[in-house]
Every structure is written in C-alpha cells, then in structure tokens.
Design a protein around this motif. Structure first.
Motif, PDB file in Angstrom:
ATOM      1  N   ALA A  23       0.669  -1.537  -0.037  1.00  0.00           N
ATOM      2  CA  ALA A  23       0.148   0.094  -0.023  1.00  0.00           C
ATOM      3  C   ALA A  23       0.777   1.208   0.120  1.00  0.00           C
ATOM      4  O   ALA A  23       0.382   2.392  -0.593  1.00  0.00           O
ATOM      5  N   ASP A  24       1.976   1.140   0.496  1.00  0.00           N
ATOM      6  CA  ASP A  24       3.057   2.340   0.507  1.00  0.00           C
ATOM      7  C   ASP A  24       3.780   2.514  -0.700  1.00  0.00           C
ATOM      8  O   ASP A  24       4.251   3.564  -0.821  1.00  0.00           O
ATOM      9  N   LEU A  25       3.657   1.746  -1.592  1.00  0.00           N
ATOM     10  CA  LEU A  25       4.307   1.871  -2.858  1.00  0.00           C
ATOM     11  C   LEU A  25       3.541   2.943  -3.745  1.00  0.00           C
ATOM     12  O   LEU A  25       2.576   2.992  -3.999  1.00  0.00           O
ATOM     13  N   ALA A  26       4.511   3.668  -4.473  1.00  0.00           N
ATOM     14  CA  ALA A  26       4.015   4.698  -5.352  1.00  0.00           C
ATOM     15  C   ALA A  26       3.103   4.056  -6.540  1.00  0.00           C
ATOM     16  O   ALA A  26       3.785   3.032  -6.996  1.00  0.00           O
ATOM     17  N   GLY A  27       2.228   4.529  -6.883  1.00  0.00           N
ATOM     18  CA  GLY A  27       1.230   3.785  -7.883  1.00  0.00           C
ATOM     19  C   GLY A  27       0.292   2.609  -7.376  1.00  0.00           C
ATOM     20  O   GLY A  27      -0.400   2.448  -8.143  1.00  0.00           O
ATOM     21  N   VAL A  28       0.391   2.408  -6.290  1.00  0.00           N
ATOM     22  CA  VAL A  28      -0.619   1.395  -5.547  1.00  0.00           C
ATOM     23  C   VAL A  28      -1.782   2.388  -5.041  1.00  0.00           C
ATOM     24  O   VAL A  28      -1.334   3.301  -4.103  1.00  0.00           O
ATOM     25  N   ASP A  29      -2.954   2.185  -5.537  1.00  0.00           N
ATOM     26  CA  ASP A  29      -4.176   3.129  -5.118  1.00  0.00           C
ATOM     27  C   ASP A  29      -4.789   2.204  -3.777  1.00  0.00           C
ATOM     28  O   ASP A  29      -4.962   2.935  -2.851  1.00  0.00           O
ATOM     29  N   LYS A  30      -4.932   1.158  -4.012  1.00  0.00           N
ATOM     30  CA  LYS A  30      -5.545   0.305  -2.783  1.00  0.00           C
ATOM     31  C   LYS A  30      -5.169  -0.960  -2.578  1.00  0.00           C
ATOM     32  O   LYS A  30      -4.510  -1.649  -3.510  1.00  0.00           O
ATOM     33  N   VAL A  31      -5.303  -1.717  -1.440  1.00  0.00           N
ATOM     34  CA  VAL A  31      -4.798  -3.010  -1.095  1.00  0.00           C
ATOM     35  C   VAL A  31      -6.116  -3.615  -0.518  1.00  0.00           C
ATOM     36  O   VAL A  31      -6.334  -2.942   0.759  1.00  0.00           O
ATOM     37  N   TYR A  32      -6.479  -4.714  -0.726  1.00  0.00           N
ATOM     38  CA  TYR A  32      -7.718  -5.572  -0.006  1.00  0.00           C
ATOM     39  C   TYR A  32      -6.937  -6.681   0.356  1.00  0.00           C
ATOM     40  O   TYR A  32      -6.360  -7.478  -0.197  1.00  0.00           O
ATOM     41  N   SER A  33      -7.301  -7.109   1.575  1.00  0.00           N
ATOM     42  CA  SER A  33      -7.112  -8.619   1.990  1.00  0.00           C
ATOM     43  C   SER A  33      -8.418  -9.258   1.887  1.00  0.00           C
ATOM     44  O   SER A  33      -9.439  -8.519   1.864  1.00  0.00           O
ATOM     45  N   CYS A  34      -8.334 -10.492   1.579  1.00  0.00           N
ATOM     46  CA  CYS A  34      -9.585 -11.231   1.057  1.00  0.00           C
ATOM     47  C   CYS A  34      -9.442 -12.709   1.327  1.00  0.00           C
ATOM     48  O   CYS A  34      -8.329 -13.315   1.613  1.00  0.00           O
ATOM     49  N   ALA A  35     -10.491 -13.275   1.180  1.00  0.00           N
ATOM     50  CA  ALA A  35     -10.606 -14.716   1.327  1.00  0.00           C
ATOM     51  C   ALA A  35     -10.796 -15.299   0.022  1.00  0.00           C
ATOM     52  O   ALA A  35     -10.940 -14.569  -0.889  1.00  0.00           O
ATOM     53  N   GLY A  36     -10.219 -16.482  -0.046  1.00  0.00           N
ATOM     54  CA  GLY A  36     -10.331 -17.114  -1.559  1.00  0.00           C
ATOM     55  C   GLY A  36      -9.006 -17.454  -2.029  1.00  0.00           C
ATOM     56  O   GLY A  36      -7.966 -18.047  -1.065  1.00  0.00           O
ATOM     57  N   ASP A  37      -8.521 -17.441  -3.122  1.00  0.00           N
ATOM     58  CA  ASP A  37      -7.405 -18.130  -3.903  1.00  0.00           C
ATOM     59  C   ASP A  37      -6.283 -17.194  -3.659  1.00  0.00           C
ATOM     60  O   ASP A  37      -5.116 -17.888  -3.668  1.00  0.00           O
ATOM     61  N   VAL A  38      -6.521 -15.945  -3.321  1.00  0.00           N
ATOM     62  CA  VAL A  38      -5.435 -15.314  -3.236  1.00  0.00           C
ATOM     63  C   VAL A  38      -5.177 -14.391  -1.712  1.00  0.00           C
ATOM     64  O   VAL A  38      -6.404 -14.432  -1.313  1.00  0.00           O
ATOM     65  N   ASP A  39      -4.320 -13.984  -1.377  1.00  0.00           N
ATOM     66  CA  ASP A  39      -4.202 -13.117  -0.116  1.00  0.00           C
ATOM     67  C   ASP A  39      -4.603 -11.851  -0.058  1.00  0.00           C
ATOM     68  O   ASP A  39      -5.156 -11.191   0.764  1.00  0.00           O
ATOM     69  N   LEU A  40      -4.156 -11.052  -1.060  1.00  0.00           N
ATOM     70  CA  LEU A  40      -4.247  -9.777  -1.034  1.00  0.00           C
ATOM     71  C   LEU A  40      -4.717  -9.331  -2.853  1.00  0.00           C
ATOM     72  O   LEU A  40      -3.936 -10.043  -3.534  1.00  0.00           O
ATOM     73  N   ILE A  41      -5.222  -8.224  -2.935  1.00  0.00           N
ATOM     74  CA  ILE A  41      -5.493  -8.015  -4.255  1.00  0.00           C
ATOM     75  C   ILE A  41      -5.153  -6.230  -4.069  1.00  0.00           C
ATOM     76  O   ILE A  41      -5.632  -5.645  -3.274  1.00  0.00           O
ATOM     77  N   ALA A  42      -4.087  -5.890  -5.071  1.00  0.00           N
ATOM     78  CA  ALA A  42      -3.632  -4.454  -5.101  1.00  0.00           C
ATOM     79  C   ALA A  42      -4.090  -3.733  -6.318  1.00  0.00           C
ATOM     80  O   ALA A  42      -4.156  -4.610  -7.518  1.00  0.00           O
ATOM     81  N   VAL A  43      -4.735  -2.539  -6.244  1.00  0.00           N
ATOM     82  CA  VAL A  43      -5.115  -2.002  -7.470  1.00  0.00           C
ATOM     83  C   VAL A  43      -4.114  -0.755  -7.819  1.00  0.00           C
ATOM     84  O   VAL A  43      -3.946   0.054  -6.712  1.00  0.00           O
ATOM     85  N   VAL A  44      -3.416  -0.935  -8.966  1.00  0.00           N
ATOM     86  CA  VAL A  44      -2.480  -0.223  -9.331  1.00  0.00           C
ATOM     87  C   VAL A  44      -3.137   0.897 -10.508  1.00  0.00           C
ATOM     88  O   VAL A  44      -3.678   0.279 -11.353  1.00  0.00           O
ATOM     89  N   ARG A  45      -2.723   2.151 -10.093  1.00  0.00           N
ATOM     90  CA  ARG A  45      -3.115   3.071 -11.320  1.00  0.00           C
ATOM     91  C   ARG A  45      -1.894   3.912 -11.613  1.00  0.00           C
ATOM     92  O   ARG A  45      -1.331   4.526 -10.654  1.00  0.00           O
ATOM     93  N   VAL A  46      -1.520   3.921 -12.778  1.00  0.00           N
ATOM     94  CA  VAL A  46      -0.097   4.444 -13.357  1.00  0.00           C
ATOM     95  C   VAL A  46      -0.626   5.134 -14.689  1.00  0.00           C
ATOM     96  O   VAL A  46      -1.527   4.881 -15.268  1.00  0.00           O
ATOM     97  N   ARG A  47       0.174   5.851 -15.083  1.00  0.00           N
ATOM     98  CA  ARG A  47       0.047   6.609 -16.526  1.00  0.00           C
ATOM     99  C   ARG A  47       0.412   5.851 -17.780  1.00  0.00           C
ATOM    100  O   ARG A  47      -0.194   6.171 -18.856  1.00  0.00           O
ATOM    101  N   ASP A  48       1.409   4.983 -17.415  1.00  0.00           N
ATOM    102  CA  ASP A  48       1.718   4.242 -18.874  1.00  0.00           C
ATOM    103  C   ASP A  48       2.037   2.695 -18.304  1.00  0.00           C
ATOM    104  O   ASP A  48       2.116   2.427 -17.253  1.00  0.00           O
ATOM    105  N   HIS A  49       2.302   1.716 -19.350  1.00  0.00           N
ATOM    106  CA  HIS A  49       2.505   0.237 -19.178  1.00  0.00           C
ATOM    107  C   HIS A  49       3.657  -0.059 -18.562  1.00  0.00           C
ATOM    108  O   HIS A  49       3.962  -0.856 -17.719  1.00  0.00           O
ATOM    109  N   GLU A  50       4.812   0.647 -18.923  1.00  0.00           N
ATOM    110  CA  GLU A  50       6.054   0.802 -18.223  1.00  0.00           C
ATOM    111  C   GLU A  50       5.884   0.715 -16.583  1.00  0.00           C
ATOM    112  O   GLU A  50       6.741   0.121 -16.047  1.00  0.00           O
TER     113      GLU A  50
END
Length: 91
Positions: A23-50
């Motif tokens: 969550a503290d990384l630049a470009g990471v908008d949100k981080v969710y902890s969740c149940a299921g197949d994965v432990d965390l889901i991060a939403v990344v919002r940036v200006r370009d693919h690189e």
C-alpha cells in the motif's frame, strides 16, 4: 490512466506487513485483504504500461512476504449506473 489488478500470494505470517508495504508503494491505489485463492489484491493506477512493470516487478514482487503475483490490466471501467444505462430502453 491505466489500471491494473494485482493478485498477491503472501506468506501466512506476513500478510498484514506485506499489505501495508504494498500500500505504501507509489502507484498502488488500494490493497484489499481477502478470502479465496489469493491473500491480497492491489489496485495499481499509473500513467503508462512501463510504470506497471516498475510497480509490480520492481516494487510489489520485492516486498518481504510476497511469494507470487498475477497481474491483470483493465481495459474499461464499468459502474452500476453505466450498466443500468446500457440496458435502459428510453426510460
């Protein structure tokens, strides 16, 4: 703006610390902890693919406790009002 959804597997005893570090990384908008197949889901919002590569491979993958990531790049965004409007017939 480019949005990516990053599914994150983390070591069981490091989930909370890994989530905060991601969550503290630049470009990471949100981080969710969740149940299921994965432990965390991060939403990344940036200006370009690189920048996605920088955030994921240069940032998230290097966080202590992160063991694996799978990245999905979003093409379009829909909200409930968008979907409702698409199915409206002249109402």
């Amino acid at each position: 703006m480019i949005n990516a959804i990053v599914l994150i597997d983390a070591e069981a005893d490091r989930i909370q610390e890994a989530a905060q570090a991601v969550a503290d990384l630049a470009g990471v908008d949100k981080v969710y902890s969740c149940a299921g197949d994965v432990d965390l889901i991060a939403v990344v919002r940036v200006r370009d693919h690189e920048q996605i590569a920088e955030v994921v491979t240069g940032g998230i993958n290097k966080v202590d406790g992160v063991s694996r990531t799978v990245t999905h790049i979003a093409f379009r965004s829909y909200s409930s009002s968008d979907v409702d409007a698409g199915f409206s017939i002249g109402e």
